[in-house]
Each structure stands twice: as structure tokens, then as C-alpha cells.
Design an enzyme around this catalytic site. Structure first.
Site, PDB file in Angstrom:
ATOM      1  N   LYS A 180      -7.808   4.223   2.502  1.00 57.62           N
ATOM      2  CA  LYS A 180      -6.884   5.365   2.443  1.00 57.62           C
ATOM      3  C   LYS A 180      -7.184   5.786   1.096  1.00 57.62           C
ATOM      4  O   LYS A 180      -7.380   7.016   0.845  1.00 57.62           O
ATOM      5  CB  LYS A 180      -5.610   5.150   2.710  1.00 57.62           C
ATOM      6  N   GLN A 225      -7.075  -1.804   4.627  1.00 60.55           N
ATOM      7  CA  GLN A 225      -5.918  -1.079   4.139  1.00 60.55           C
ATOM      8  C   GLN A 225      -6.374   0.126   2.951  1.00 60.55           C
ATOM      9  O   GLN A 225      -5.545   1.185   2.836  1.00 60.55           O
ATOM     10  CB  GLN A 225      -4.785  -1.932   3.551  1.00 60.55           C
ATOM     11  N   ASN A 243     -16.655  28.572 -22.449  1.00 65.64           N
ATOM     12  CA  ASN A 243     -17.320  27.252 -21.921  1.00 65.64           C
ATOM     13  C   ASN A 243     -17.209  27.288 -20.345  1.00 65.64           C
ATOM     14  O   ASN A 243     -16.065  27.491 -19.857  1.00 65.64           O
ATOM     15  CB  ASN A 243     -17.025  25.943 -22.512  1.00 65.64           C
ATOM     16  N   GLU A 264     -18.644  22.712 -14.853  1.00 66.96           N
ATOM     17  CA  GLU A 264     -18.962  21.282 -15.368  1.00 66.96           C
ATOM     18  C   GLU A 264     -18.226  20.221 -14.605  1.00 66.96           C
ATOM     19  O   GLU A 264     -18.777  19.332 -14.240  1.00 66.96           O
ATOM     20  CB  GLU A 264     -18.853  21.284 -16.882  1.00 66.96           C
ATOM     21  N   LYS A 269     -17.261  30.515 -28.575  1.00 64.79           N
ATOM     22  CA  LYS A 269     -17.639  29.748 -27.399  1.00 64.79           C
ATOM     23  C   LYS A 269     -16.733  30.150 -26.291  1.00 64.79           C
ATOM     24  O   LYS A 269     -15.747  30.495 -26.216  1.00 64.79           O
ATOM     25  CB  LYS A 269     -17.626  28.339 -27.574  1.00 64.79           C
ATOM     26  N   ASN A 310      -1.563  -2.004  13.495  1.00 64.26           N
ATOM     27  CA  ASN A 310      -2.962  -1.912  13.416  1.00 64.26           C
ATOM     28  C   ASN A 310      -3.119  -0.575  14.240  1.00 64.26           C
ATOM     29  O   ASN A 310      -4.165   0.112  13.522  1.00 64.26           O
ATOM     30  CB  ASN A 310      -3.727  -3.119  13.968  1.00 64.26           C
ATOM     31  N   TYR A 352      -8.913  -5.741  13.094  1.00 62.03           N
ATOM     32  CA  TYR A 352      -8.345  -5.234  11.913  1.00 62.03           C
ATOM     33  C   TYR A 352      -8.434  -6.468  10.737  1.00 62.03           C
ATOM     34  O   TYR A 352      -8.445  -7.543  10.786  1.00 62.03           O
ATOM     35  CB  TYR A 352      -6.879  -4.744  12.030  1.00 62.03           C
ATOM     36  N   SER A 371       0.922  -1.256   0.146  1.00 61.18           N
ATOM     37  CA  SER A 371       0.058   0.047   0.198  1.00 61.18           C
ATOM     38  C   SER A 371       0.887   1.371  -0.070  1.00 61.18           C
ATOM     39  O   SER A 371       0.150   2.511  -0.012  1.00 61.18           O
ATOM     40  CB  SER A 371      -0.811  -0.040   1.192  1.00 61.18           C
ATOM     41  N   THR A 388     -39.244  28.337  -9.104  1.00 56.20           N
ATOM     42  CA  THR A 388     -39.176  27.113  -8.705  1.00 56.20           C
ATOM     43  C   THR A 388     -39.623  26.301  -9.829  1.00 56.20           C
ATOM     44  O   THR A 388     -40.169  26.928 -10.838  1.00 56.20           O
ATOM     45  CB  THR A 388     -40.539  27.164  -7.677  1.00 56.20           C
TER      46      THR A 388
HETATM   47  N1  ARG Z   1      -0.778  -1.200   5.660  1.00 56.60           N
HETATM   48  C1  ARG Z   1      -1.736  -1.483   6.612  1.00 56.60           C
HETATM   49  C2  ARG Z   1      -2.978  -0.640   6.402  1.00 56.60           C
HETATM   50  O1  ARG Z   1      -2.851   0.167   5.900  1.00 56.60           O
HETATM   51  C3  ARG Z   1      -1.236  -1.484   7.871  1.00 56.60           C
HETATM   52  C4  ARG Z   1      -1.624  -2.306   8.588  1.00 56.60           C
HETATM   53  C5  ARG Z   1      -1.309  -3.540   8.519  1.00 56.60           C
HETATM   54  N2  ARG Z   1      -1.689  -4.567   9.683  1.00 56.60           N
HETATM   55  C6  ARG Z   1      -1.344  -5.848   9.420  1.00 56.60           C
HETATM   56  N3  ARG Z   1      -1.427  -6.532  10.473  1.00 56.60           N
HETATM   57  N4  ARG Z   1      -1.187  -6.453   8.174  1.00 56.60           N
HETATM   58  O2  ARG Z   1      -4.038  -1.153   6.747  1.00 56.60           O
END
Ligand code: ARG
Length: 460
Positions: free
Chosen positions: A325, A322, A285, A290, A283, A110, A317, A23, A155
Site C-alpha cells: 500500500k 502489507q 525558474n 523540474e 531568474k 486477507n 498471503y 500498518s 531530431t
Molecule cells: N494489514 C494487513 C495487510 O495490509 C491485513 C492482512 C493481515 N492478515 C494477516 N493474516 N496478518 O496486509
């Protein structure tokens, strides 16, 4: 590179599975928050005698150097690392050797990641609030200049009653003020530190979670370690608030698009916020508006993605989380971009008061006032309504307006009509007469403007 968890395994992770699992491409954005959290954690570990003060100092020095090297571009992310946490920690150990290995005591990724997102989103929320304030400032500039600019209020997109343009603009200000409140409210609920929840069950070390919470500017700690690591409600709350901001922006954008069309010509957008056509020389625009309208869908989609990530996952968790985000970063980035371009677009647009007034003069938007005139002279409203309906019918058939119909013609419908009816249906007068609190009169607009100004001055 050996994985941090390599001890238990006899084979390396498959390359494709490794990429799939990683990630760092998107969570590298949280490097500052990750390091800030680690500094607080190390400080607490030393204060609780879990690591020595000198190890703590070495760790903090190393972390600060990593931070400044990343800020200055002297250190690049290693995209082979699994995530930002697995990048910072080995980098620290590379720099300060085995002392770095003490940092991850009484902590898990976590709780680390649950902390990082909170810290990151707390800053994002403040940025978005600041951008909303800029937009409110832009709305105020136009509202102050158009307190007495009459246009038709609609309206069903049918001309309804005369209003002041400032009144229409202030309606949007009220929406954005509520949006700020919603963000503030979500931040309040989010501002509790999960750090120290560890993997899910807490830790056997005698840690001081209150201390790290305080160091990181939280209002307290999360009280259940399982909830601490698995809660992403705050993401949903913030993203819902962002989605509503986009709803409001998209309604505003749609009106700007309509207003700048040849059919309306109520406003002209500044050249710096419009684009031309590659083939049609005439034009101009409203692309920015938009795109704001389109990007609303992106932010709605991100919210739906976040809800779907959380739906049905067991405690605590899970790796699904992950990818929270990507959704939340995309959503706040998009909102920021939209607000940044929308505010100056509104501030610099020129308002065609003449066109607004001309549109207000067509469409019989003073018909309600004519009915009220008869009511004041003693007619029941329903009969007055019917009479005025017939008058409008005659005007439409003969190509006349309520202003051009002569008094004798009026008298054919009702003998109560006198010369003073013309003042009663004067558009400016019609708007000015709407003195009820929150109505379109200048006095009411001034109250609204003061409210918005007071809101902007109050630091939230
Ligand atoms: N990259 C993971 C996330 O964003 C971090 C936590 C990972 N924990 C684990 N036990 N694999 O969620």
C-alpha cells in the site's frame, strides 16, 4: 488493548515489534473502502441467513456512524491498532457491543485487504483519468491557438524540419490518450471481487460472493480463493501505467524547461507556475517542470518496490504484502499531484511565435524541401541531396541562408533552379506541404484535434 488474536498467546507483543507490525499509519487511508466492504459483507451474511437481519441492521447502522464520525473528524484513528481493519471492527463492537463480533464471520483480513485495495485503486484510477482529461484539455487550448505556429522540429536536438507547434503538442496528447487506455484496461482486469476468499481456502458457510461483488460494483468474483487473496498483479499493472504517464510528463517537462530557457525562449511560463531566485533577480525558474522530471523517478521506484514485494513470495498471503500500500498510494498520489500542476502550467504558458519562427529560419530546416524541388524537376534524390548539401556548405561558409542565396548563385550548382524555388522553401509552405496522414499540415492537425476532442467527449 488486547489483540484480536490474543486467545492463543500467553504474552503481549513486544512494543517495538508491535509498532513494526502495524500498518494503520498508511492503510487508514482506506477507511471508507473498508467500511463499504463490511456493509456489503454484513448485507450478504443476513441474506444468506448466516446472521439475523436485525443484527445486520445494527452492524450497518454502527458502521455508517463510524464512517460519518471519521469523515467529520469526530472520531480519530487509534494508531495503536494494528491496521485499519483492526481499528474499525473493535470500534464497532465498542459501539454496538457483542453484535459487532458477528461481522467477521466468513471473512478474513486477507480477503478484506485484497478487497479494500481494489476498491481504493478503482477510485484512484478514475481520478487519474479525470486529471489526464484536464491535461488533454489544456493541450487542446494551446494546440488550437497554434495550428499555424511554425517552429523547428528536432531530431538529436538538432533542427530538422519545420513543424507546427500544434503538431508537436498533439504528439503528447496521443501519449496521454494511450495512458488512459492502459489504466482503463488494468481496471477491467482488476474489477473482480476477492471478498469471501477468506484466509486462503474459502469458507464452510454458504455465502453468496456474487452478491457482495454486485453490491460493490464489481464485474464478477475472483474464481480461485488462493489467487483472490494473494494477487497484486493489478497493482503492478496500474503502477506500470502510472510510470508511463510520468515518462510522458517528464519528456514534456524537459521540453518546457528547454523552451523556457534564454537559449530557446519559445515559451514563457506564467508567473503562477514559476519561481524566482533568492540571489539572481533576473531568474524565472521552471521549478514545477523540474519537479515533475524528478518525481518520475519516485513513481519508477514505487513500481520497482511493488515488483520486489511480490518477487518469490509463496502462496498465499504473506505479511510482505502489507507494504504494497505504501508503494501504490505514493505512486498514485505523486501522479495526481504532477498532473494537477502540469495541466494549468501548460494552459497558461505563453507561446513566443516570433522566437519559434526565427529559430525555424536558421539551421536550414528547409533543406529537404530544396532537395525535393530538384527531384520534382527530374534529378534523382541522391544527386539532389548532394547538391543541396554543397549549397548548405556554401551558405554556412558565407553566413547566408537558403532564402538569401540569389538565383544566379543557385544556378552555379544546378541549372534546374528557377525563381519558384523560393516559394518551395518558404517555411510555412514546407510545413503545409506535409499532407501525408499524421503529418504536420494544418489539415492533418485538424484531424488530430477532432480525434482528441471526440476522445474527451466519450465518457470512459
Ligand atoms: N494489514 C494487513 C495487510 O495490509 C491485513 C492482512 C493481515 N492478515 C494477516 N493474516 N496478518 O496486509
Amino acid at each position: 488493548m488486547d489483540k484480536m488474536w490474543a486467545g492463543r498467546f500467553s504474552k503481549a507483543l513486544d512494543k517495538e515489534a508491535d509498532d513494526f507490525n502495524s500498518s494503520i499509519h498508511f492503510d487508514c487511508k482506506m477507511y471508507k473502502q473498508d467500511i463499504e466492504g463490511s456493509i456489503a459483507h454484513a448485507t450478504m451474511l443476513a441474506a444468506c441467513n448466516i446472521i439475523s437481519q436485525s443484527d445486520c441492521d445494527t452492524i450497518i447502522k454502527g458502521l455508517k456512524e463510524i464512517l460519518s464520525d471519521l469523515n467529520d473528524g469526530k472520531l480519530a484513528f487509534d494508531f495503536d491498532a494494528e491496521d485499519i481493519h483492526m481499528f474499525v471492527e473493535p470500534e464497532l463492537t465498542k459501539r454496538i457491543s457483542d453484535v459487532g463480533k458477528r461481522l467477521h464471520t466468513a471473512r478474513s483480513r486477507n480477503d478484506q485487504v485484497a478487497l479494500d485495495i481494489r476498491l481504493f485503486m478503482r477510485d484512484e484510477a478514475q481520478e487519474i483519468i479525470a486529471l489526464i482529461k484536464k491535461l488533454l484539455g489544456a493541450i487542446l487550448v494551446q494546440a488550437e491557438a497554434n495550428k499555424e505556429t511554425i517552429l523547428p522540429g528536432y531530431t538529436h536536438l538538432q533542427r530538422a524540419q519545420p513543424i507546427m507547434f500544434a503538431h508537436h503538442l498533439c504528439a503528447y496528447a496521443m501519449m496521454f490518450i494511450r495512458d488512459m487506455g492502459r489504466i482503463e484496461d488494468a481496471v477491467k482486469r482488476m474489477n473482480f471481487s476477492p471478498l469471501g476468499s477468506c484466509a486462503l481456502a474459502g469458507t464452510t458457510y454458504e455465502t453468496d460472493r456474487e452478491m457482495t461483488a454486485k453490491l460493490l460494483g464489481f464485474d464478477g468474483i475472483t474464481l480461485n480463493s488462493i489467487d483472490g487473496v494473494s494477487d497484486r498483479d493489478f497493482c503492478v499493472e496500474l503502477m506500470s501505467a502510472f510510470a508511463l504517464i510520468m515518462t510522458h510528463l517528464s519528456r514534456f517537462a524537459e521540453e518546457v524547461i528547454l523552451w523556457s530557457s534564454w537559449e530557446f525562449k519559445f515559451v514563457e511560463l506564467d508567473d503562477s507556475y514559476t519561481t524566482g531566485s533568492s540571489i539572481m533577480p533576473q531568474k524565472k525558474n521552471p521549478d514545477m517542470a523540474e519537479l515533475v522530471r524528478r518525481k518520475t523517478g519516485i513513481v519508477y521506484g514505487d513500481l520497482m518496490a511493488m515488483l520486489t514485494i511480490l518477487k518469490g513470495i509463496p502462496l498465499a498471503y504473506n505479511k510482505d504484502m502489507q507494504e504494497d500500500k505504501e508503494a501504490i498510494f505514493d505512486s498514485s498520489e505523486t501522479v495526481k499531484k504532477c498532473l494537477s500542476v502540469f495541466a494549468p502550467m501548460i494552459e497558461t504558458m505563453s507561446v513566443r511565435k516570433d522566437k519559434m519562427y526565427a529559430a525555424a529560419g536558421e539551421g536550414f530546416i528547409n533543406a529537404t524541401d530544396l532537395a525535393d524541388y530538384l527531384v520534382k524537376k527530374g534529378q534523382p534524390f541522391r544527386s539532389a541531396y548532394k547538391t543541396v548539401g554543397q549549397i548548405v556548405g556554401k551558405c554556412v561558409a558565407e553566413g547566408k541562408t537558403l532564402e538569401t542565396l540569389t538565383l544566379p548563385e543557385y544556378k552555379e550548382f544546378d541549372n534546374l533552379f528557377e525563381e519558384d524555388l523560393y516559394a518551395e522553401i518558404d517555411l510555412k509552405n514546407c510545413a503545409e506541404k506535409r499532407i501525408s496522414a499524421g503529418g504536420t499540415s494544418v489539415a492533418s492537425i485538424e484531424v488530430q484535434i477532432e480525434y482528441i476532442k471526440a476522445f474527451l467527449n466519450k465518457s470512459i
